[in-house]
Design a protein around this motif. Structure first.
Motif, PDB file in Angstrom:
ATOM      1  N   TYR A  70       0.974  -1.148  -0.308  1.00 26.24           N
ATOM      2  CA  TYR A  70      -0.243  -0.067   0.061  1.00 26.24           C
ATOM      3  C   TYR A  70       0.465   1.856   0.199  1.00 26.24           C
ATOM      4  O   TYR A  70       1.809   1.376   0.991  1.00 26.24           O
ATOM      5  N   TYR A  72      -1.030   4.370  -0.154  1.00 29.71           N
ATOM      6  CA  TYR A  72      -1.680   5.374   0.278  1.00 29.71           C
ATOM      7  C   TYR A  72      -1.287   6.551   1.355  1.00 29.71           C
ATOM      8  O   TYR A  72      -0.928   7.938   1.432  1.00 29.71           O
ATOM      9  N   TYR A  75       0.594   9.397  -0.510  1.00 30.50           N
ATOM     10  CA  TYR A  75       0.165  10.227  -1.151  1.00 30.50           C
ATOM     11  C   TYR A  75      -0.484  11.028  -0.103  1.00 30.50           C
ATOM     12  O   TYR A  75      -1.088  12.447  -0.700  1.00 30.50           O
ATOM     13  N   TYR A  76      -0.735  11.040   0.988  1.00 30.58           N
ATOM     14  CA  TYR A  76      -1.078  12.035   2.049  1.00 30.58           C
ATOM     15  C   TYR A  76      -0.760  12.722   2.043  1.00 30.58           C
ATOM     16  O   TYR A  76      -0.765  14.036   2.441  1.00 30.58           O
ATOM     17  N   GLU A 126      -6.325   2.983   3.340  1.00 32.89           N
ATOM     18  CA  GLU A 126      -7.146   3.729   2.511  1.00 32.89           C
ATOM     19  C   GLU A 126      -7.294   5.194   1.987  1.00 32.89           C
ATOM     20  O   GLU A 126      -6.006   6.135   2.660  1.00 32.89           O
ATOM     21  N   ARG A 127      -7.933   5.242   0.614  1.00 28.89           N
ATOM     22  CA  ARG A 127      -7.739   6.780   0.343  1.00 28.89           C
ATOM     23  C   ARG A 127      -8.065   7.599   1.277  1.00 28.89           C
ATOM     24  O   ARG A 127      -9.079   7.581   2.392  1.00 28.89           O
ATOM     25  N   GLN A 128      -7.631   9.261   1.111  1.00 23.78           N
ATOM     26  CA  GLN A 128      -8.706   9.850   1.916  1.00 23.78           C
ATOM     27  C   GLN A 128      -8.967  10.600   1.680  1.00 23.78           C
ATOM     28  O   GLN A 128      -9.110  12.127   0.873  1.00 23.78           O
ATOM     29  N   ASN A 179     -11.652  10.436  -8.272  1.00 27.79           N
ATOM     30  CA  ASN A 179     -11.147   9.911  -6.567  1.00 27.79           C
ATOM     31  C   ASN A 179     -12.339   9.084  -5.997  1.00 27.79           C
ATOM     32  O   ASN A 179     -12.136   8.273  -5.181  1.00 27.79           O
ATOM     33  N   SER A 183     -12.763   4.831  -4.806  1.00 31.30           N
ATOM     34  CA  SER A 183     -12.900   4.998  -3.246  1.00 31.30           C
ATOM     35  C   SER A 183     -13.682   3.579  -2.779  1.00 31.30           C
ATOM     36  O   SER A 183     -13.845   2.859  -2.275  1.00 31.30           O
TER      37      SER A 183
END
Length: 223
Positions: A70, A72, A75-76, A126-128, A179, A183
């Motif tokens: 992962y 994520y 990118y956060y 998880e995507r924010q 995006n 998700s």
């Protein structure tokens, strides 16, 4: 792995944008946009790291074990730096006190939402979604305001920030709904990913093409 990384056409586009920003640096090095080459290089390194993690999860410098594939979390961090930088840019270049306040308080709200989002949705797995969507909408508003404020300026099309704004508005307007869809993609509807991926790729091309056009056509600020 190196062959796959260097064959990525989008990384080549990132490099071309960085080169254009450096070659044109003398035109804007005294402006608030002078840190753009650093930001663009950071974006390139983030994309390379994200690709490396996808290809070989064991090389993930942040996570080991079950979630090592992962990316994520990188990118956060990138999103926070990216949005806050441009919020500052548009805050500086607007002459409206009302808009300045909107950007300041909106930026503070973005950081709060980013923290709350990370609390309820793991930045590792998880995507924010909520923080990115909010940041994207505020950025679109800020960029549109810059263009509207300067629409009567005869040199608008020779200003670097005009082309940056055009690219950001186009990219964010296309990507934030993508995006949201991303998700909710699961193995059961994975075909949806391949249907919307071309739109994301096209948005990336438009974004960095606008940056390059801006660097090439910009008119140096008269001292």
């Amino acid at each position: 792995m190196l062959e796959i990384i260097f064959s990525d056409h989008y990384l080549i586009l990132y490099v071309a944008t960085i080169v254009a920003s450096i070659l044109s640096y003398k035109k804007y090095f005294e402006s608030k946009l002078r840190f753009l080459p650093i930001l663009l290089t950071y974006i390139l390194l983030t994309e390379v790291l994200g690709l490396v993690i996808q290809l070989d999860p064991e090389l993930n410098p942040f996570i080991t074990g079950l979630y090592s594939d992962y990316n994520y979390i990188i990118y956060y961090t990138y999103s926070i730096i990216f949005f806050c930088y441009f919020f500052y840019i548009y805050w500086y270049y607007t002459s409206s006190k009302k808009i300045k306040n909107i950007i300041v308080y909106g930026g503070i709200a973005y950081l709060i939402i980013a923290i709350i989002n990370a609390y309820f949705k793991s930045i590792i797995t998880e995507r924010q979604l909520f923080s990115y969507t909010y940041g994207s909408l505020l950025l679109i508003f800020s960029a549109l305001n810059f263009i509207v404020e300067n629409k009567s300026n005869p040199t608008l099309f020779r200003r670097l920030l005009f082309w940056i704004s055009t690219g950001l508005i186009t990219y964010q307007s296309i990507y934030f709904p993508i995006n949201i869809v991303h998700s909710y993609i699961t193995q059961e509807n994975i075909d949806l990913y391949y249907q919307i991926a071309p739109f994301h790729k096209a948005a990336v091309v438009v974004l960095y093409s606008c940056f390059i056009i801006g660097f090439i056509t910009m008119k140096p600020k008269i001292k």
